[in-house]
Design an enzyme around this catalytic site. Structure first.
Site, short mmCIF file in Angstrom:
data_model
loop_
_atom_site.label_atom_id
_atom_site.label_comp_id
_atom_site.label_asym_id
_atom_site.label_seq_id
_atom_site.Cartn_x
_atom_site.Cartn_y
_atom_site.Cartn_z
N THR A 1 22.08 3.27 6.25
CA THR A 1 21.92 3.86 4.94
C THR A 1 20.44 4.15 4.74
O THR A 1 19.59 3.62 5.46
CB THR A 1 22.34 2.92 3.80
OG1 THR A 1 21.37 1.89 3.70
CG2 THR A 1 23.71 2.36 4.05
N ASP A 2 20.13 4.97 3.78
CA ASP A 2 18.73 5.09 3.39
C ASP A 2 18.36 3.77 2.70
O ASP A 2 19.23 2.98 2.33
CB ASP A 2 18.52 6.29 2.46
CG ASP A 2 17.11 6.85 2.59
OD1 ASP A 2 16.18 6.07 2.89
OD2 ASP A 2 16.92 8.06 2.39
N TRP A 3 17.09 3.54 2.52
CA TRP A 3 16.63 2.21 2.07
C TRP A 3 17.17 1.90 0.66
O TRP A 3 16.92 2.63 -0.29
CB TRP A 3 15.10 2.17 2.09
CG TRP A 3 14.49 1.78 3.40
CD1 TRP A 3 13.47 0.89 3.57
CD2 TRP A 3 14.81 2.25 4.72
NE1 TRP A 3 13.17 0.77 4.92
CE2 TRP A 3 13.98 1.59 5.64
CE3 TRP A 3 15.76 3.14 5.25
CZ2 TRP A 3 14.03 1.79 7.02
CZ3 TRP A 3 15.81 3.36 6.62
CH2 TRP A 3 14.95 2.69 7.48
N LEU A 4 17.92 0.83 0.58
CA LEU A 4 18.52 0.34 -0.67
C LEU A 4 19.62 1.26 -1.21
O LEU A 4 19.95 1.22 -2.39
CB LEU A 4 17.46 0.15 -1.77
CG LEU A 4 16.16 -0.56 -1.39
CD1 LEU A 4 15.32 -0.81 -2.65
CD2 LEU A 4 16.41 -1.85 -0.66
N ALA A 5 20.17 2.09 -0.34
CA ALA A 5 21.12 3.09 -0.86
C ALA A 5 22.51 2.53 -1.10
O ALA A 5 23.27 3.11 -1.85
CB ALA A 5 21.21 4.28 0.09
#
Ligand SMILES: *[C@@H]1O[C@H](CO)[C@@H](O)[C@H](O)[C@H]1NC(C)=O
Ligand SMILES: *[C@@H]1O[C@H](CO)[C@@H](O)[C@H](O)[C@H]1NC(C)=O
Ligand SMILES: *[C@@H]1O[C@H](CO)[C@@H](O)[C@H](O)[C@H]1NC(C)=O
Ligand SMILES: *[C@@H]1O[C@H](CO)[C@@H](O)[C@H](O)[C@H]1NC(C)=O
Ligand SMILES: CC(=O)N[C@H]1CO[C@H](CO)[C@@H](O)[C@@H]1O
Ligand SMILES: CC(=O)N[C@H]1CO[C@H](CO)[C@@H](O)[C@@H]1O
Length: 846
Positions: A285-289
């Protein structure tokens, strides 16, 4: 990617697929209001079934089957933001020699590092229309990443595609057409991965504006609502190419798709990416997504020990964890990272030689973090060549260009100069001062140096006077033989930074710093004005484009560190311009206002972005609406001219409506599925030095965890689905890339200087087919150098996929209109509006 300050959180990234973790039933898409819906698709297809990856999966299986639960969980989880040298660092498995993997931005170089090269941005290499340069840049990018010890490079960006010309990050990708974007992605992945670095195709999918891309927990992220055909023929097309190239990892976008967060969208990740496209690498995932599912967002682990708990309590099937771990280890083997792959030798947190090893742990342990390894080699030459070959000449009345070295050159505009505080003075390049060589955000890198146009011009020309201000000097006078070079720019970037009021997305398509007024003033004073624009995308120019003294216009895109040198190569005629627009330039913003970012400013509730125009973006839209562009997609002039003729077309394979059924899936690794003993995730006792704030897979009192019932979402299943007809290999059914036609065209350089010609093939579908299809679509291109008088024959191939539409009922690629009297019209020319030759696929006449 967006990073929070280290003191606020130590949350980690994770490398499993989030749809892995069955979605929270409270976030079921059908509970929401819009007409778009993402159906459930479970379980996650296991990796390992294509022949090209078989050996790596066998090795991975041998290792993973010996791993403890803690080791498997470790592989999938980041150690926390600012808890290592790189922008992402995964847990290691020391027992089997698997290091913490270093994940680092960006698509145009190694971010947060010194002694690297600042390459031209994706949009710039897209504008070269040169497949070799796309590949060579990929090779150089990968070599630098490897040299710095980056295991996973966070690029190329092949989404956004540029549906929305205002969108902040279009410049990271290759252009507003799926075919061009697809070739850019394919070549870059091949190039990067030839070094053993794992490339990351991002962002899957529909990240077509920056505003509201994030889920704030108070407001869900914006939903890109995309119908099935549009997804396949437009937004997914480049991802299919990246997977076909064998890409090792795919990053999921922040936004939602059809009201279901991309990072938990089982239809997208399980159905489309892993089954239909046959993706064998790992998803991140993208960061914290990721915000939902069995693993809670609240808490600070983001997987790690929560994933260990979820295995022990039965909420996440062990099968899923095994596949995640196997995909990661297999990818590591696939690119040879088990043999002599260097560890990171730079720090994305500091330029100092020594510093904290874990900055988020508030400097408890320090050591050498920067070895200053120089990875630049002679890549500056590639940068200069791409910058030069991308420069797109829109207009050149009276052959105002090229300039003579003795010309009286008067330079205007801050974009010709340098940032007085240095090219890296603004963090993440979040300012627009001096020449614009890249946009801002995580897609940027630090410049080792940046050649300003004014310095490069002064190094060549003898009579140069500059006013590096964006305001035209008062009472400036001019003689008829003086030539004004007016420099303009337009910037955009990722939306964690707002620059001159632009929240990532641009507020307007006008050039910045009152560029229109600067050109108008120069055009009043000078008889000969040349406008040079460094830009992230289309800019409006109708305020001045037809003024009689505006003779020439060059779009120099975002050239990277060699900006000035690439430009002077063209300005003074050492080379002919050969770039072509990777997007359309409109006459006014109003004509395309349907594409403006939605939900600008403060809003509450879910923001929907229906992509109701379907396939009609960029030139497809202009054609459909009958809007005359200012400059069409594919346009670009040269100092010479080219004649196209003597075209031929031949069919190279028989036509059938649908591809033959795909080969069946090969076997995938299997493992015992009984839940491992809780002791496998107990804190180690002997010889263990716990790092404060590092995110571990270990659990306090794991023996107390009990299996419970987890409310799986509707449609959850553990029985693998049959292979879709459109699948079968990396990228999809392999027959989609079978060549069906070959078109040959003779091109002659009819001018007096050498130049590179780009032959662009646009396909027009047969009339009266039962699919609403854009009038023309790019389906081939090639770039060739020709000396004056030279003739060459270029040959372009059309594949089954090129000729197909995505049939949403049959869920397959279909060649429409077979057996009709009139076939496809194949056009070849120098732009989407300059189509020189025409062939028919039934009569085979050109
Ligand atoms: C999105 O919704 C549309 C309309 O319901 C549907 O046709 C399409 O398959 C959906 N796509 C995904 C990936 O869920
Ligand atoms: C998990 O990763 C951390 C950080 O790399 C490492 O210290 C630890 O030993 C790993 N645990 C296991 C079980 O391998
Ligand atoms: C087409 O062929 C003729 C005859 O060989 C040649 O004279 C002409 O230059 C060719 N046209 C182009 C555009 O190359
Ligand atoms: C299992 O553990 C996870 C992570 O702590 C939690 O979110 C989930 O609700 C638990 N499931 C059950 C059935 O207790
Ligand atoms: C070419 C280049 O950028 N060299 C730099 C490498 O890193 C050291 C330490 O920061 C610098 O001193 C060099 O200038
Ligand atoms: C060439 C070089 O200096 N490589 C170093 C990179 O950093 C690692 C530590 O992560 C060292 O072990 C290498 O020697």
């Amino acid at each position: 990617m967006k990073i929070s300050p280290p003191v606020l959180c130590a949350v980690s990234l994770f490398l499993g697929s989030a749809s892995a973790i069955p979605a929270d039933p409270n976030d079921q898409p059908q509970k929401r209001a819009s007409a778009y819906f993402s159906p459930p698709y479970y379980p996650t297809p296991k990796g390992g079934w294509v022949p090209e990856w078989r050996a790596s999966y066998a090795k991975a299986q041998a290792l993973v089957s010996q791993m403890t639960l803690a080791e498997r969980v470790n592989l999938t989880t980041g150690t926390g933001l600012f808890m290592g040298r790189c922008v992402g660092n995964t847990g290691s498995v020391p027992r089997f020699g698997i290091p913490s993997l270093c994940l680092e931005d960006s698509p145009l170089g190694v971010a947060h590092a010194d002694n690297i090269t600042a390459f031209p941005a994706g949009i710039t290499v897209g504008a070269t229309w040169d497949k070799d340069l796309m590949y060579i840049r990929g090779v150089a990018l990968g070599a630098e990443a490897r040299g710095k010890g980056v295991n996973v490079q966070l690029g190329p960006s092949i989404g956004p595609i540029g549906r929305n010309p205002w969108a902040g990050r279009n410049w990271e990708s290759f252009g507003a057409d799926p075919y061009l974007q697809g070739i850019g992605g394919y070549q870059t992945v091949k190039g990067m991965q030839s070094n053993g670095v794992i490339a990351t195709a991002k962002h899957l999918i529909g990240n077509e504006q920056e505003q509201h891309r994030l889920d704030s927990r108070l407001q869900p992220a914006i939903s890109s609502d995309i119908d099935d055909r549009t997804l396949h023929e437009l937004y997914l097309w480049p991802f299919a190419e990246a997977v076909r190239a064998g890409v090792g990892s795919v990053m999921i976008a922040y936004n939602e798709l059809n009201d279901s967060s991309c990072s938990q969208n089982s239809k997208l990740i399980n159905g489309i990416l892993k089954d239909e496209l046959g993706f064998q690498g790992f998803v991140m995932t993208d960061w914290l997504a990721q915000g939902d599912g069995a693993i809670p967002f609240i808490g600070n682990s983001y997987w790690a020990y929560d994933l260990s708990i979820s295995i022990l309590n039965g909420s996440v099937p062990l099968d899923r964890l095994n596949d995640m771990a196997t995909r990661i280890v297999a990818t590591w083997y696939q690119f040879g990272q088990d043999a002599n792959y260097p560890p990171p030798n730079f720090s994305s947190n500091t330029r100092d030689r020594t510093g904290p090893l874990y900055p988020a742990a508030l400097s408890l342990q320090s050591g050498v973090v920067n070895e200053y390894v120089n990875v630049q080699a002679d890549h500056y030459k590639i940068v200069r060549e791409i910058g030069r070959d991308a420069i797109t000449m829109l207009k050149n009345d009276n052959n105002a260009l090229p300039l003579s070295k003795n010309a009286k050159i008067r330079v205007f505009g801050s974009d010709a100069g340098s940032n007085p505080k240095g090219p890296n003075s603004c963090e993440n390049r979040a300012c627009n001062i001096g020449v614009l060589g890249m946009g801002w955000g995580s897609g940027s890198v630090d410049y080792p140096y940046l050649i300003a146009p004014i310095d490069a011009i002064k190094a060549i020309a003898s009579d140069v006077i500059a006013s590096l201000s964006d305001t035209f000097p008062r009472s400036q006078t001019a003689t008829n033989d003086e030539i004004a070079l007016v420099f303009l720019s337009a910037d955009s970037g990722e939306n964690q930074n707002t620059v001159e009021d632009n929240p990532g997305d641009r507020l307007s398509l006008a050039t910045w710093h009152n560029g229109d007024a600067l050109v108008q003033a120069a055009a009043k004073t000078y008889k000969n004005v040349v406008v040079i624009i460094h830009t992230v995308g289309p800019v409006t120019m109708d305020a001045w484009i037809n003024l009689p003294s505006v003779k020439s216009v060059l779009i120099a895109h975002l050239p990277g560190q060699e900006a000035g040198n690439s430009l002077t190569d063209i300005l003074f005629g050492a080379y002919s311009p050969s770039g072509h627009l990777p997007y359309t330039i409109p006459k006014s913003e109003a004509e395309i206002s349907v594409f403006k970012p939605v939900g600008a400013g403060f809003n509450i509730g879910q923001i929907e972005s229906p992509f109701s125009e379907g396939l009609y973006i960029d030139y497809r839209y202009y054609e459909k609406m009958g809007i005359e562009p200012r400059f069409p997609f594919g346009h670009g002039l040269s100092y010479t001219t080219f004649a196209f003729g003597n075209a031929t077309i031949k069919r190279t394979a028989p036509l059938t409506e649908v591809p033959p059924p795909p080969p069946p899936k090969g076997p995938t690794p299997t493992y015992p599925t009984n839940i491992p003993p809780p002791s496998e995730v107990a804190w180690p006792t002997k010889g263990f030095n716990r790092v404060w704030r590092l995110i571990y897979p270990y659990v306090d009192n794991p023996q107390n965890i009990r299996v419970g019932r987890y409310p799986y979402p509707d449609g959850y299943s553990t029985v693998e689905k049959p292979l879709p007809l459109s699948g079968g290999a990396q990228g999809g059914n392999p027959s989609l890339w079978a060549e069906l036609f070959q078109v040959s065209v003779q091109i002659t350089n009819t001018g007096s200087v050498p130049g590179k010609v780009v032959a662009q093939l646009y396909l027009q579908f047969p009339p009266s087919i039962p699919y609403d299809t854009p009038r023309i679509q790019l389906r081939g291109f090639t770039k060739t150098l020709l000396s004056p008088g030279q003739t060459t024959t270029v040959t372009l191939s059309l594949t089954r996929k090129d000729l197909s539409v995505w049939d949403v009922v049959r869920q397959n690629w279909v060649i429409p209109g077979i057996g009709g009297a009139q076939g496809y019209t194949v056009w070849v020319g120098e732009s989407s509006k300059d189509l020189r030759v025409k062939c028919d696929t039934v009569s085979l006449v050109c």
